[in-house]
Design an enzyme around this catalytic site. Structure first.
Site, PDB file in Angstrom:
ATOM      1  N   GLY A 145      -2.177  -7.748  14.568  1.00 52.38           N
ATOM      2  CA  GLY A 145      -2.137  -7.449  13.134  1.00 52.38           C
ATOM      3  C   GLY A 145      -3.517  -7.403  12.489  1.00 52.38           C
ATOM      4  O   GLY A 145      -3.649  -7.545  11.282  1.00 52.38           O
ATOM      5  N   ASP A 152       0.838  -1.215   0.000  1.00 55.93           N
ATOM      6  CA  ASP A 152       0.000   0.000   0.000  1.00 55.93           C
ATOM      7  C   ASP A 152       0.865   1.255   0.000  1.00 55.93           C
ATOM      8  O   ASP A 152       0.562   2.237  -0.671  1.00 55.93           O
ATOM      9  CB  ASP A 152      -1.040  -0.004   1.133  1.00 55.93           C
ATOM     10  CG  ASP A 152      -0.467  -0.103   2.538  1.00 55.93           C
ATOM     11  OD1 ASP A 152       0.731  -0.438   2.699  1.00 55.93           O
ATOM     12  OD2 ASP A 152      -1.225   0.167   3.497  1.00 55.93           O
ATOM     13  N   SER A 194      -5.410  -4.733  12.876  1.00 51.43           N
ATOM     14  CA  SER A 194      -5.649  -3.282  12.754  1.00 51.43           C
ATOM     15  C   SER A 194      -6.439  -2.680  13.896  1.00 51.43           C
ATOM     16  O   SER A 194      -7.361  -1.878  13.682  1.00 51.43           O
ATOM     17  CB  SER A 194      -6.356  -2.947  11.438  1.00 51.43           C
ATOM     18  OG  SER A 194      -5.478  -3.123  10.396  1.00 51.43           O
ATOM     19  N   SER A 195      -6.088  -3.052  15.115  1.00 52.85           N
ATOM     20  CA  SER A 195      -6.760  -2.413  16.243  1.00 52.85           C
ATOM     21  C   SER A 195      -6.469  -0.912  16.255  1.00 52.85           C
ATOM     22  O   SER A 195      -7.323  -0.113  16.646  1.00 52.85           O
ATOM     23  CB  SER A 195      -6.362  -3.067  17.567  1.00 52.85           C
ATOM     24  OG  SER A 195      -4.967  -3.135  17.679  1.00 52.85           O
ATOM     25  N   SER A 196      -5.292  -0.492  15.774  1.00 50.76           N
ATOM     26  CA  SER A 196      -5.013   0.955  15.808  1.00 50.76           C
ATOM     27  C   SER A 196      -5.815   1.707  14.748  1.00 50.76           C
ATOM     28  O   SER A 196      -6.394   2.756  15.035  1.00 50.76           O
ATOM     29  CB  SER A 196      -3.512   1.246  15.723  1.00 50.76           C
ATOM     30  OG  SER A 196      -2.965   0.671  14.583  1.00 50.76           O
ATOM     31  N   ASP A 229      -5.271  -0.099   5.958  1.00 51.47           N
ATOM     32  CA  ASP A 229      -6.048  -0.494   7.134  1.00 51.47           C
ATOM     33  C   ASP A 229      -7.173   0.496   7.413  1.00 51.47           C
ATOM     34  O   ASP A 229      -8.326   0.111   7.649  1.00 51.47           O
ATOM     35  CB  ASP A 229      -5.146  -0.564   8.375  1.00 51.47           C
ATOM     36  CG  ASP A 229      -4.016  -1.544   8.188  1.00 51.47           C
ATOM     37  OD1 ASP A 229      -4.060  -2.309   7.207  1.00 51.47           O
ATOM     38  OD2 ASP A 229      -3.098  -1.537   9.020  1.00 51.47           O
ATOM     39  N   GLU A 271      -1.704   8.279  12.304  1.00 54.09           N
ATOM     40  CA  GLU A 271      -0.745   7.174  12.488  1.00 54.09           C
ATOM     41  C   GLU A 271       0.660   7.613  12.025  1.00 54.09           C
ATOM     42  O   GLU A 271       1.649   7.349  12.703  1.00 54.09           O
ATOM     43  CB  GLU A 271      -1.230   5.970  11.676  1.00 54.09           C
ATOM     44  CG  GLU A 271      -0.419   4.720  11.857  1.00 54.09           C
ATOM     45  CD  GLU A 271      -0.875   3.866  13.026  1.00 54.09           C
ATOM     46  OE1 GLU A 271      -2.084   3.822  13.297  1.00 54.09           O
ATOM     47  OE2 GLU A 271      -0.006   3.256  13.666  1.00 54.09           O
TER      48      GLU A 271
END
Ligand code: GLA
Length: 385
Positions: free
Chosen positions: A123, A36, A125-127, A171, A159
């Site tokens: 991994g 990406d 994508s909790s953030s 994400d 981020e």
């Protein structure tokens, strides 16, 4: 924890009911890893697990951050801007609020209670989930009328600039734009996208959590990002490109000697081949050729393991098992790697047996069990009614 319980906890902590409850999912990426941020095509889906935010405005001119998953809380006075403090979880929503302050919204005090059922650091994508969740909430609460695409861009900016990880857009885009039972085919250069029906018939998409925390993940991630930029800076002297993913195999073969660094060459090789695989995977999925799709998943994993070097013993052990399991047709690590999760296409009626066997196999080699669950492809961010 369901919605009612969240309301109960909120009421117990803040002495009033929440005015709104928002939800944002996590994601898995089917294929197109670590491209990406190289202008490539990726194929993520939102999943049914994610992060909840129960919130009410307050008149105390305070931003109160609480989370059911973590003991740390914060209580901050309203300011014109905020900076990151330490490594606590609340920096993610704080960074988003800080970003909305540049939109000249009339910020007031907020009582916020977060809760997530995504395994942290796995991994999934909790953030991105907490970033886009907060952005959606801010937009709704303060009438900012932000589109979901813009929410994704805000999440990425936070981020990159507030948190300090050079992630791409995948994400945040997936969790903002996800659709039930659909994969998103996203061009990360132009942000053009289409929804592909994720019809897998007799199969389920299993998520296997290595339960290895992605400890050094952020620094390793930034290292890969820098390596790709370096490879690009060499190649773009001779090729009219802005991203590694604009280079095709033929042209790469002709010019790879210019790189003159075996590590950078491997990184570029992964990026260019992975982007090509995404195209093939789209065709396979559209034609219902799941076996071909599965083979591409295995090929993607090999490339991430050998050329990009972001896998690891745990994830490789999972994929090794999958290759020997008769009712599994494809598997690969998903997300940034260095631990975290793998995904696998497994026959529905063999799922229980798959789960039992992989747990034994993995424990024998790694020493503890992996988490195994069947994923449900769900919608992107929204408010719960
Ligand atoms: C992380 C990043 C994404 C993407 C993946 C790897 O999840 O946040 O932007 O680069 O790693 O594909």
């Amino acid at each position: 924890m369901g919605k009612n319980e969240l309301i109960k906890v909120f009421t117990a902590r803040f002495g009033k009911e929440p005015q709104h409850i928002f939800f944002c999912p996590g994601r898995v990426n089917l294929i197109g890893e670590h491209i990406d941020y190289n202008g490539g095509n990726v194929m993520p889906c939102a999943i049914s697990m994610g992060t909840y935010l129960a919130v009410s405005k307050n008149t105390d001119k305070l931003l109160r951050f609480q989370c059911i998953n973590f003991p740390e809380t914060a209580e901050l006075h309203l300011q014109e801007s905020y900076t990151k403090t330490g490594k606590e979880w609340f920096n993610y929503p704080l960074g988003v609020i800080n970003e909305f302050l540049t939109k000249e919204i009339d910020l007031c005090g907020l009582d916020m209670l977060f809760y997530g059922n995504l395994p942290i650091g796995a991994g999934l994508s909790s953030s991105a989930s907490i970033e886009v969740l907060t952005a959606f909430a801010m937009s709704s609460l303060f009438g900012a009328e932000t589109t979901n695409k813009e929410l994704a861009l805000i999440g990425k900016k936070v981020e990159n600039e507030f948190i300090g990880v050079n992630c791409g857009i995948m994400d945040q885009f997936a969790v903002a734009m996800g659709k039930k039972d659909k994969a998103i085919l996203l061009n990360c250069d132009t942000l053009d996208y289409e929804y592909l029906p994720f019809e897998i018939g007799d199969y389920v998409l299993a998520i296997i959590n290595s339960n290895k925390q992605r400890k050094l993940a952020d620094s390793k991630y930034n290292e890969r990002f820098a390596e790709c930029r370096k490879a690009l800076s060499i190649l773009e002297k001779k090729l009219p490109v802005n991203h590694l993913c604009e280079i095709n195999f033929h042209s790469f073969e002709e010019h790879r000697h210019l790189i003159n660094d075996p590590v950078l060459e491997k990184r570029a090789l992964h990026v260019i081949s992975e982007n090509f695989r995404v195209g093939e995977a789209k065709d396979a999925l559209s034609a219902g050729e799941l076996v071909t799709f599965g083979k591409l998943m295995y090929a993607s994993h090999e490339s991430l393991k050998d050329w990009y070097e972001v896998s690891g013993k745990e994830l490789d052990t999972i994929v090794d098992f999958c290759k020997t399991y008769k009712d599994c047709i494809g598997a690969r690590m998903t997300g940034a790697g260095f631990g975290g999760c793998a995904i696998a296409l497994v026959k529905k009626n063999s799922f229980d047996d798959f789960e039992a066997q992989i747990k034994v196999y993995y424990k024998n080699i790694i020493g503890y069990e992996p988490g195994v669950f069947a994923s449900i492809i769900g919608d992107g961010v929204g408010e719960l009614s």
